[in-house]
Structure formats: structure tokens, C-alpha cells
Design a protein around this motif. Structure first.
Motif, PDB file in Angstrom:
ATOM      1  N   GLU A 143       0.923  -1.076  -0.075  1.00 33.06           N
ATOM      2  CA  GLU A 143       0.042  -0.206   0.170  1.00 33.06           C
ATOM      3  C   GLU A 143       0.873   1.251   0.080  1.00 33.06           C
ATOM      4  N   ARG A 144       0.382   2.132  -0.494  1.00 33.13           N
ATOM      5  CA  ARG A 144       1.108   3.842  -0.455  1.00 33.13           C
ATOM      6  C   ARG A 144       0.443   4.364   0.817  1.00 33.13           C
ATOM      7  N   ARG A 145       1.343   4.669   1.585  1.00 33.10           N
ATOM      8  CA  ARG A 145       1.074   5.102   3.071  1.00 33.10           C
ATOM      9  C   ARG A 145       0.325   6.443   2.826  1.00 33.10           C
ATOM     10  N   ARG A 154       2.530  10.685  -4.833  1.00 34.86           N
ATOM     11  CA  ARG A 154       2.907   9.641  -5.455  1.00 34.86           C
ATOM     12  C   ARG A 154       4.402   9.037  -5.160  1.00 34.86           C
ATOM     13  N   ARG A 164       5.884   2.830  -0.485  1.00 34.80           N
ATOM     14  CA  ARG A 164       5.000   1.684  -0.621  1.00 34.80           C
ATOM     15  C   ARG A 164       5.455   0.877   0.563  1.00 34.80           C
ATOM     16  N   ARG A 204      -1.600  -2.345 -10.079  1.00 34.33           N
ATOM     17  CA  ARG A 204      -1.952  -1.395  -8.905  1.00 34.33           C
ATOM     18  C   ARG A 204      -3.446  -1.540  -8.755  1.00 34.33           C
ATOM     19  N   VAL A 264      -4.870   2.504  -3.979  1.00 34.67           N
ATOM     20  CA  VAL A 264      -3.607   2.787  -3.140  1.00 34.67           C
ATOM     21  C   VAL A 264      -2.920   1.591  -2.655  1.00 34.67           C
TER      22      VAL A 264
END
Length: 89
Positions: free
Chosen positions: A22-24, A29, A33, A76, A79
Motif C-alpha cells: 500500500e502507498r502510505r 505519489r 510503498r 496497481r 492505493v
């Protein structure tokens, strides 16, 4: 260890690692991750410690690639994302 059946040698099964990340910060961007969960079939040595929840995905991916794994897919999902790595002998 290879099994021998007559003149045929059956190679060992490949090692497979699946990482859900996950992207915090979904608004940034450039935010790192992180690993949400990882599944290992076979072995992920010597990268196992990098596959724990909260670890940086990039560090885990680089370790796997540096140790004979090939990334065979990456998707992807908003998120989140999933990547699959395989190491054959």
C-alpha cells in the motif's frame, strides 16, 4: 535436490513470493510503498525479514531481484498493489 526417474531429472519447484503493498499517503505519489502482507511458497531466503508488514516494498523487491527472483507481474489497485516474484533453479 533433484529426483531422478530413469534418465529424466525433475527439477525442484520454483520459489514464489506474492507481495500486497500500500502507498502510505495516496495523495503523494512519491510516498513510500509498504508491505501489507506477503505470501511465500518455497523460500524467500535471504529476504524473508523484509517481507514483514510495514517494511518498505522497494527494499523487499530489490532484495528478491538481487537474489535470483524475477518479477513476473505487478498490478496497481488504487492505493494498493500486488507483485509476484518467481525464482527457478
Amino acid at each position: 535436490m533433484h529426483e531422478h526417474t530413469g534418465n529424466v531429472s525433475i527439477p525442484p519447484p520454483p520459489d514464489v513470493v506474492t507481495i500486497l503493498w500500500e502507498r502510505r499517503n495516496p495523495l503523494d505519489r512519491q510516498a513510500p510503498r509498504t508491505v501489507v502482507e506477503a505470501t511465500v511458497i518455497g523460500s524467500a531466503n535471504p529476504c524473508g525479514r523484509l517481507l514483514a508488514q510495514g517494511q518498505r516494498y522497494r527494499s523487499a523487491a530489490h532484495c528478491l531481484l538481487d537474489n535470483g527472483f524475477e518479477q513476473i507481474t505487478a498490478e496497481r489497485l488504487g492505493v494498493f498493489g500486488v507483485a509476484v516474484f518467481v525464482r527457478e533453479y
